[in-house]
Design an enzyme around this catalytic site. Structure first.
Site, PDB file in Angstrom:
ATOM      1  CB  ILE A   1      -0.933   0.022   1.226  1.00  0.00           C
ATOM      2  CG1 ILE A   1      -1.870  -1.178   1.212  1.00  0.00           C
ATOM      3  CG2 ILE A   1      -1.716   1.317   1.283  1.00  0.00           C
ATOM      4  CD1 ILE A   1      -2.666  -1.340   2.503  1.00  0.00           C
TER       5      ILE A   1
ATOM      6  CD  GLU B   1       9.492   0.657   0.080  1.00  0.00           C
ATOM      7  OE1 GLU B   1      10.587   0.189   0.429  1.00  0.00           O
ATOM      8  OE2 GLU B   1       8.989   0.431  -1.032  1.00  0.00           O
ATOM      9  N   GLY B   2       7.840   3.797   3.301  1.00  0.00           N
ATOM     10  CA  GLY B   2       8.536   4.956   3.836  1.00  0.00           C
ATOM     11  C   GLY B   2       9.960   4.574   4.176  1.00  0.00           C
ATOM     12  N   GLY B   3      10.668   5.478   4.787  1.00  0.00           N
ATOM     13  CA  GLY B   3      12.067   5.252   5.104  1.00  0.00           C
ATOM     14  C   GLY B   3      12.304   4.131   6.096  1.00  0.00           C
ATOM     15  CG  MET B   4      11.986   4.594   9.849  1.00  0.00           C
ATOM     16  SD  MET B   4      11.472   5.332  11.404  1.00  0.00           S
ATOM     17  CE  MET B   4      11.365   3.950  12.489  1.00  0.00           C
TER      18      MET B   4
ATOM     19  CE  LYS C   1       2.568   2.246  10.776  1.00  0.00           C
ATOM     20  NZ  LYS C   1       2.591   3.397  11.724  1.00  0.00           N
TER      21      LYS C   1
ATOM     22  CG  ASP D   1       3.375  12.940  13.004  1.00  0.00           C
ATOM     23  OD1 ASP D   1       3.604  14.093  12.558  1.00  0.00           O
ATOM     24  OD2 ASP D   1       3.681  11.904  12.393  1.00  0.00           O
TER      25      ASP D   1
END
Length: 173
Positions: A17, A19-22, A40, A136
């Site tokens: 779905i 993708e991020g840095g972590m 996740k 956040d």
């Protein structure tokens, strides 16, 4: 790029779905009961960092402490043999508020703003009553999903409690 596993626990992975840095977020299904979920997945190199792993599990604690219909539900967490850690959460069909704003430049309809604002404040009040501070909140962390109880409106779902502050105790008696 993080390799996408075929299975995570009993869940069969269908697609990525995001993708991020972590890490990444996957759509998956429990084949026996056909339950769709979002997973996740934290990259193995970050999973070796106890503080980051704790942050992921704190997200599950925060969400489950709140128990509000406008907060994404997390049902389990775990660790894969390669060290990756994961959260299993409800699969949401919709779009982020950020995506909606990009597709609809200009002012949002007043009815929409008032409705989503009421839902958002209710969820945040519930979080604060349970001693959870999101920290956040932004359009990328607010998902708009269809709500069958309100056919001409949407429900807001607050996502990503990864940097939430979870304090001891609650304000409830």
């Amino acid at each position: 790029m993080l390799p996408q596993p075929d299975h995570i626990g009993p869940y069969r992975v269908l697609r990525k779905i995001g993708e991020g840095g972590m890490g990444l977020v996957l759509e998956a299904v429990h084949p026996q009961i056909e339950r769709r979920v979002a997973i996740k997945l934290l990259r193995p190199e970050y999973a070796r960092d106890a503080m980051l792993t704790e942050r992921l599990f704190r997200e599950a604690l925060a969400v489950n402490r709140i128990e509000h219909p406008c907060v994404v539900q997390i049902s389990e967490h775990g660790q894969l043999p390669d060290g990756s850690v994961y959260l299993v959460m409800e699969f949401l069909r919709g779009q982020t508020l950020a995506a909606w704003m990009e597709a609809h430049p200009g002012p949002a309809p007043v009815r929409m703003v008032v409705g989503l604002g009421a839902q958002l404040t209710s969820a945040l009040a519930a979080a604060h009553d349970k001693a959870v501070i999101h920290r956040d909140l932004k359009p990328e962390n607010l998902m708009l999903v269809p709500d069958p109880a309100m056919p001409e409106a949407e429900r807001v779902k607050i996502l990503d409690f990864g940097i939430a502050k979870v304090m001891a105790g609650t304000r409830e008696a």
